[in-house]
Design an enzyme around this catalytic site. Structure first.
Site, PDB file in Angstrom:
ATOM      1  CD  GLN A 259     -13.900 -36.856 -24.240  1.00  0.00           C
ATOM      2  OE1 GLN A 259     -14.510 -36.807 -23.467  1.00  0.00           O
ATOM      3  NE2 GLN A 259     -12.737 -37.778 -24.046  1.00  0.00           N
ATOM      4  CB  ALA A 280     -12.754 -41.602 -25.605  1.00  0.00           C
ATOM      5  CB  SER A 285     -16.211 -39.307 -24.991  1.00  0.00           C
ATOM      6  OG  SER A 285     -16.059 -39.334 -23.467  1.00  0.00           O
ATOM      7  CG  HIS A 287     -17.470 -38.602 -20.139  1.00  0.00           C
ATOM      8  ND1 HIS A 287     -18.027 -38.784 -18.815  1.00  0.00           N
ATOM      9  CD2 HIS A 287     -16.491 -39.486 -20.026  1.00  0.00           C
ATOM     10  CE1 HIS A 287     -17.345 -39.386 -17.798  1.00  0.00           C
ATOM     11  NE2 HIS A 287     -16.311 -39.903 -18.665  1.00  0.00           N
ATOM     12  CG  ASP A 294     -15.109 -39.865 -15.496  1.00  0.00           C
ATOM     13  OD1 ASP A 294     -15.509 -40.927 -15.757  1.00  0.00           O
ATOM     14  OD2 ASP A 294     -14.299 -39.232 -16.086  1.00  0.00           O
ATOM     15  CD  GLU A 338     -10.895 -44.396 -17.723  1.00  0.00           C
ATOM     16  OE1 GLU A 338     -12.090 -44.083 -17.595  1.00  0.00           O
ATOM     17  OE2 GLU A 338     -10.181 -43.978 -18.625  1.00  0.00           O
ATOM     18  CG  HIS A 341     -16.016 -44.265 -17.295  1.00  0.00           C
ATOM     19  ND1 HIS A 341     -15.965 -43.082 -18.115  1.00  0.00           N
ATOM     20  CD2 HIS A 341     -17.117 -44.978 -17.935  1.00  0.00           C
ATOM     21  CE1 HIS A 341     -16.869 -43.087 -19.076  1.00  0.00           C
ATOM     22  NE2 HIS A 341     -17.394 -44.406 -19.037  1.00  0.00           N
TER      23      HIS A 341
HETATM   24 ZN   LIG Z   1     -14.872 -41.378 -17.773  1.00  0.00          ZN
END
Ligand SMILES: [Zn+2]
Length: 369
Positions: A259, A280, A285, A287, A294, A338, A341
């Protein structure tokens, strides 16, 4: 009837009348005396203070009030508030008398004071340290936090279009402050044990947090999600295929380091302000949670088409995922739309969030704290 008997009867009658009058008068006198010596429900100390204030008759002519008694005993009773005291419920809290007087001095009425002492007894200091506020306006706002009250007022002044409930939620989320300027950091245990934690620009993960149950996705052995989310994602993908909506995982779990590289790359390319709208910062994040993915559709170069996005909005929750950054919510999520996401929350919670029509930031503040 002879004269003697007549006189005797008359005298007897007069005596009877006199006796009756005497008895009645005595009874009345007795009653009156009892009224006067009937003990006052107030303590001796209270009675003394009453006398000193010249309020003895006035207070004793009214119904007993524990609030009035408390103020008398603390020697804090103020004549000008006497009527109000009778409307205020007694509460067994520290410095009750002082608090009541200070709130009255700030123009709080008895209804407001009863609400404050019943619902906010641990936080009355906050109100005592500020000017009068319309506290009852917050009465039905379930996520109202007294510690934030000054921020609510300031935020409302800047955002007159928002109703009070919106102001409370937005301030609780942190939106009155710049993203990343103030945040809370989860422990590794919290991140590991709670699949529902909120991660955004006000909630950070520990730098070295790595979920301990990452598994690779069938699409690629290099793509990981936490096991529960990975299984759910396979089900989501299959359901999409059955409806003719084909999509692929494009970026699932990302480590803090990855990230960091991505974010720094975006900053180098577009600058901080722009990068912050779509990426982010490391530690912030979803993630890194291993619970976000995503997706792309059709070809790996295209993000979700609008038809696919519609399908995702209407179906992903059935498999435990929400579209985390929907259209028109950038002012809340702090990220641009988004469609690709997805955040895993489990079917039950994802369904509730979907049905609420709220962003997860709002839902979390309203129902998860
Ligand atoms: Zn994402």
């Amino acid at each position: 009837m002879n004269k003697g008997l007549k006189i005797f009867l008359i005298v007897l009658l007069i005596l009877l009348i006199i006796a009756t009058i005497a008895v009645t008068t005595l009874k009345l006198l007795q009653n009156h005396t009892e009224e006067i010596i009937e003990p006052s429900p107030y303590s001796e100390a209270s009675l003394t203070v009453m006398r000193n204030l010249n309020l003895y008759d006035e207070i004793n002519s009214k119904e007993y009030s524990k609030t009035v008694e408390a103020l008398l005993e603390d020697n804090e009773l103020k004549k000008e508030y006497l009527e109000d005291y009778y409307e205020i419920n007694y509460k067994n809290i520290n410095n009750f008398s002082t608090i009541i007087n200070e709130l009255l001095a700030k123009d709080y009425n008895s209804e407001e004071i009863n609400y404050i002492t019943a619902n906010m007894k641990d936080n009355i200091d906050i109100l005592l340290n500020m000017d009068y506020i319309d506290i009852l306006a917050f009465k039905d706002i379930t996520n109202f936090e007294i510690n934030n009250v000054e921020r609510y007022l300031a935020y409302q002044e800047e955002n007159e279009d928002y109703d009070l409930a919106t102001v409370v939620t937005y301030v609780n989320i942190g939106l009155d402050k710049e993203g990343y300027s103030e945040y809370t950091e989860y422990t590794e245990e919290e991140a590991q044990n709670d699949l529902t934690i909120l991660v955004n620009k006000y909630h950070k993960l520990p730098d070295d947090y790595v979920p301990n149950d990452l598994v690779s996705l069938s699409y690629s052995s290099n793509y990981y999600l936490r096991s529960e989310a990975a299984e759910a994602f396979e089900r989501l993908t299959n359901a999409g295929m059955l409806d003719g909506v084909v999509f692929y995982p494009f970026s699932p779990y990302r480590s803090y380091e990855l990230q960091e590289r991505l974010y720094n790359g975006y900053v180098a390319r577009d600058g901080v302000a722009a990068a912050d709208t779509y990426s982010a910062r490391p530690g912030f994040s979803e993630h890194q949670l291993g619970l976000a993915v995503d997706v792309r559709s059709n070809t790996l170069n295209d993000n979700l088409t609008s038809e696919d996005y519609e399908w995702m909005l209407n179906n992903s929750y059935k498999y435990g995922f929400i579209v985390r950054y929907p259209k028109g919510k950038q002012h809340i999520t702090q990220f641009m739309e988004e469609p690709w996401h997805l955040r895993y929350l489990g079917v039950e919670l994802a369904t509730k969030v979907h049905d609420s029509g709220l962003t997860y930031d709002e839902y979390y503040d309203l129902y998860m704290k």
